[in-house]
Scaffold this motif. Structure first.
Motif, PDB file in Angstrom:
ATOM      1  N   ALA A  72       0.843  -1.201   0.000  1.00  0.00           N
ATOM      2  CA  ALA A  72       0.000   0.000   0.000  1.00  0.00           C
ATOM      3  C   ALA A  72       0.875   1.246   0.000  1.00  0.00           C
ATOM      4  O   ALA A  72       0.563   2.240  -0.680  1.00  0.00           O
ATOM      5  N   GLN A  73       1.967   1.218   0.729  1.00  0.00           N
ATOM      6  CA  GLN A  73       2.890   2.354   0.732  1.00  0.00           C
ATOM      7  C   GLN A  73       3.432   2.604  -0.675  1.00  0.00           C
ATOM      8  O   GLN A  73       3.507   3.751  -1.141  1.00  0.00           O
ATOM      9  N   TYR A  74       3.799   1.518  -1.347  1.00  0.00           N
ATOM     10  CA  TYR A  74       4.292   1.650  -2.722  1.00  0.00           C
ATOM     11  C   TYR A  74       3.224   2.228  -3.640  1.00  0.00           C
ATOM     12  O   TYR A  74       3.482   3.152  -4.429  1.00  0.00           O
ATOM     13  N   ASN A  75       1.997   1.702  -3.534  1.00  0.00           N
ATOM     14  CA  ASN A  75       0.918   2.183  -4.405  1.00  0.00           C
ATOM     15  C   ASN A  75       0.610   3.661  -4.160  1.00  0.00           C
ATOM     16  O   ASN A  75       0.327   4.408  -5.103  1.00  0.00           O
ATOM     17  N   LEU A  76       0.666   4.086  -2.912  1.00  0.00           N
ATOM     18  CA  LEU A  76       0.483   5.511  -2.619  1.00  0.00           C
ATOM     19  C   LEU A  76       1.579   6.336  -3.286  1.00  0.00           C
ATOM     20  O   LEU A  76       1.321   7.412  -3.839  1.00  0.00           O
ATOM     21  N   GLY A  77       2.796   5.829  -3.229  1.00  0.00           N
ATOM     22  CA  GLY A  77       3.889   6.523  -3.897  1.00  0.00           C
ATOM     23  C   GLY A  77       3.630   6.692  -5.380  1.00  0.00           C
ATOM     24  O   GLY A  77       3.858   7.769  -5.950  1.00  0.00           O
ATOM     25  N   VAL A  78       3.121   5.644  -6.012  1.00  0.00           N
ATOM     26  CA  VAL A  78       2.818   5.706  -7.444  1.00  0.00           C
ATOM     27  C   VAL A  78       1.753   6.759  -7.727  1.00  0.00           C
ATOM     28  O   VAL A  78       1.851   7.529  -8.695  1.00  0.00           O
ATOM     29  N   TYR A  97       7.575   5.906  -1.212  1.00  0.00           N
ATOM     30  CA  TYR A  97       8.494   4.950  -1.843  1.00  0.00           C
ATOM     31  C   TYR A  97       9.575   4.507  -0.862  1.00  0.00           C
ATOM     32  O   TYR A  97       9.935   3.329  -0.808  1.00  0.00           O
ATOM     33  N   ARG A  98      10.094   5.472  -0.087  1.00  0.00           N
ATOM     34  CA  ARG A  98      11.169   5.131   0.834  1.00  0.00           C
ATOM     35  C   ARG A  98      10.707   4.110   1.883  1.00  0.00           C
ATOM     36  O   ARG A  98      11.409   3.146   2.180  1.00  0.00           O
ATOM     37  N   ARG A  99       9.503   4.311   2.409  1.00  0.00           N
ATOM     38  CA  ARG A  99       9.004   3.379   3.423  1.00  0.00           C
ATOM     39  C   ARG A  99       8.830   1.980   2.820  1.00  0.00           C
ATOM     40  O   ARG A  99       9.195   0.978   3.448  1.00  0.00           O
ATOM     41  N   ALA A 100       8.292   1.936   1.596  1.00  0.00           N
ATOM     42  CA  ALA A 100       8.115   0.636   0.937  1.00  0.00           C
ATOM     43  C   ALA A 100       9.461   0.027   0.564  1.00  0.00           C
ATOM     44  O   ALA A 100       9.661  -1.189   0.681  1.00  0.00           O
ATOM     45  N   ALA A 101      10.378   0.871   0.107  1.00  0.00           N
ATOM     46  CA  ALA A 101      11.700   0.379  -0.301  1.00  0.00           C
ATOM     47  C   ALA A 101      12.453  -0.208   0.879  1.00  0.00           C
ATOM     48  O   ALA A 101      13.098  -1.265   0.762  1.00  0.00           O
ATOM     49  N   ALA A 108       9.532  -0.265  -5.522  1.00  0.00           N
ATOM     50  CA  ALA A 108       9.713   0.988  -4.782  1.00  0.00           C
ATOM     51  C   ALA A 108      11.188   1.374  -4.759  1.00  0.00           C
ATOM     52  O   ALA A 108      11.541   2.556  -4.890  1.00  0.00           O
ATOM     53  N   GLN A 109      12.057   0.400  -4.582  1.00  0.00           N
ATOM     54  CA  GLN A 109      13.492   0.663  -4.614  1.00  0.00           C
ATOM     55  C   GLN A 109      13.904   1.217  -5.976  1.00  0.00           C
ATOM     56  O   GLN A 109      14.683   2.169  -6.070  1.00  0.00           O
ATOM     57  N   TYR A 110      13.355   0.615  -7.021  1.00  0.00           N
ATOM     58  CA  TYR A 110      13.654   1.091  -8.385  1.00  0.00           C
ATOM     59  C   TYR A 110      13.167   2.522  -8.584  1.00  0.00           C
ATOM     60  O   TYR A 110      13.907   3.379  -9.091  1.00  0.00           O
ATOM     61  N   ASN A 111      11.930   2.807  -8.189  1.00  0.00           N
ATOM     62  CA  ASN A 111      11.390   4.152  -8.368  1.00  0.00           C
ATOM     63  C   ASN A 111      12.146   5.171  -7.528  1.00  0.00           C
ATOM     64  O   ASN A 111      12.353   6.312  -7.955  1.00  0.00           O
ATOM     65  N   LEU A 112      12.561   4.759  -6.341  1.00  0.00           N
ATOM     66  CA  LEU A 112      13.342   5.644  -5.490  1.00  0.00           C
ATOM     67  C   LEU A 112      14.676   5.970  -6.165  1.00  0.00           C
ATOM     68  O   LEU A 112      15.129   7.127  -6.159  1.00  0.00           O
ATOM     69  N   GLY A 113      15.295   4.964  -6.760  1.00  0.00           N
ATOM     70  CA  GLY A 113      16.523   5.195  -7.502  1.00  0.00           C
ATOM     71  C   GLY A 113      16.319   6.152  -8.655  1.00  0.00           C
ATOM     72  O   GLY A 113      17.128   7.067  -8.892  1.00  0.00           O
ATOM     73  N   ALA A 130      22.216   4.889  -7.456  1.00  0.00           N
ATOM     74  CA  ALA A 130      22.868   3.597  -7.687  1.00  0.00           C
ATOM     75  C   ALA A 130      22.617   2.632  -6.531  1.00  0.00           C
ATOM     76  O   ALA A 130      22.427   1.426  -6.734  1.00  0.00           O
ATOM     77  N   LYS A 131      22.599   3.166  -5.299  1.00  0.00           N
ATOM     78  CA  LYS A 131      22.362   2.314  -4.128  1.00  0.00           C
ATOM     79  C   LYS A 131      20.999   1.642  -4.211  1.00  0.00           C
ATOM     80  O   LYS A 131      20.882   0.420  -3.984  1.00  0.00           O
ATOM     81  N   TRP A 132      19.975   2.415  -4.561  1.00  0.00           N
ATOM     82  CA  TRP A 132      18.629   1.833  -4.619  1.00  0.00           C
ATOM     83  C   TRP A 132      18.465   0.938  -5.843  1.00  0.00           C
ATOM     84  O   TRP A 132      17.781  -0.098  -5.764  1.00  0.00           O
ATOM     85  N   TYR A 133      19.083   1.310  -6.962  1.00  0.00           N
ATOM     86  CA  TYR A 133      19.044   0.415  -8.119  1.00  0.00           C
ATOM     87  C   TYR A 133      19.716  -0.913  -7.776  1.00  0.00           C
ATOM     88  O   TYR A 133      19.248  -1.983  -8.199  1.00  0.00           O
ATOM     89  N   GLN A 134      20.810  -0.852  -7.029  1.00  0.00           N
ATOM     90  CA  GLN A 134      21.520  -2.083  -6.655  1.00  0.00           C
ATOM     91  C   GLN A 134      20.616  -2.996  -5.835  1.00  0.00           C
ATOM     92  O   GLN A 134      20.571  -4.212  -6.065  1.00  0.00           O
TER      93      GLN A 134
END
Length: 290
Positions: A72-78, A97-101, A108-113, A130-134
């Protein structure tokens, strides 16, 4: 109540009935059950059993998110990212996104990146991107693998590393990311060993996969390989076909290259190439003969 909602939602043991699922999800959601709140949000978001209503989706996802539901946290971010049901707000999207990531949700990690890469809702910061993409890439998120590969290729946020770039882009290509397939083809084509038959064949293989998904630059490169006999036998008819397909999507260089080989072809060969292009296009690039 929640389990009844799931059964009506999925048609397990009862005929699928979204309206009935909604009724049971609502009872459980109003009692504070986060998974029911999340599913009720999905029903409103998709218009299942109810008219689509982004505001209601956000309301229920908000309750689930505050209760710690990472999806739900991710969907709210979207929703905040895209401005669906709420005014677009990158800072708010970043927060969710950060909370979901941090809970391990790879998209969420990808979107945060991506937000750190572009400087949306936060100052641009390649190292954090790069950290979040990793993290997402390690969880097999294919687009994160591709973007991480590009960052290694360019030395953005990470030390420049051709081998790491190749490994990550290849993983994304194998997972079906069309831009990664094109980039991998270019890596093989631009290799110092590009005249080695095996290298040229690999370039052809990846361009062909991307071309079958409508990737215009890959189609142009296939024309180049066929016209020059790189990785495949030289074949002006097939080269003309791929150049035509790319040119039809606005690739001016492909049109120029087509004109060059057309000057070396007979009218009958050009007619065959045109017929092949029409057949390939009609088959959505699956029946192209090359």
């Amino acid at each position: 109540q929640y389990n009844l909602g799931v059964m009506y939602d999925n048609g397990q043991g009862v005929p699928q009935n979204y309206a009935e699922a909604m009724s049971w999800y609502r009872r459980a959601a109003e009692a504070g059950l986060a998974p029911a709140q999340y599913n009720l949000g999905l029903m409103y978001d998709n218009g299942w059993g109810t008219p689509q209503d982004y505001a209601e989706a956000i309301k229920w996802w908000g309750r689930a998110a505050e209760a710690g539901d990472a999806e739900a946290q991710y969907n709210l971010g979207v929703m905040y990212d895209n401005g669906q049901g709420v005014p677009q707000n990158y800072a708010e999207a970043m927060s969710w996104y950060r909370r979901a990531a941090e809970a391990g949700i790879a998209p969420a990690q990808y979107n945060l990146g991506s937000m750190h890469l572009k400087g949306q809702g936060v100052p641009q910061h390649y190292t954090t991107a790069a950290k979040w993409y990793q993290r997402a890439a390690n969880a097999n998120h294919a687009s994160a693998q591709f973007n991480l590969g590009l960052m290694y290729d360019k030395g953005l946020g990470v030390p420049q590393d051709d081998n790491a770039a190749f490994r990550w882009i290849r993983r994304a290509a194998r997972a079906g990311v069309v831009e990664a397939q094109y980039e991998l083809g270019m890596m093989f084509r631009n290799s110092n060993s590009h005249d080695v038959p095996e290298i040229a064949t690999n370039a052809f293989r990846w361009f062909r996969r991307a071309a079958a998904q409508g990737h215009v630059d890959s189609q142009h490169n296939l024309g180049f390989l066929y016209s020059n006999g790189k990785g495949v036998p030289q074949d002006f008819i097939t080269a003309h076909m791929w150049y035509s397909l790319a040119a039809s999507k606005g690739n001016d260089l492909a049109a120029e290259d087509r004109a060059i080989i057309a000057s070396q072809m007979s009218p009958a060969e050009i007619e065959r190439a045109q017929a092949r292009a029409a057949q390939c296009l009609a088959s959505d690039y699956q029946d192209c003969g090359g």
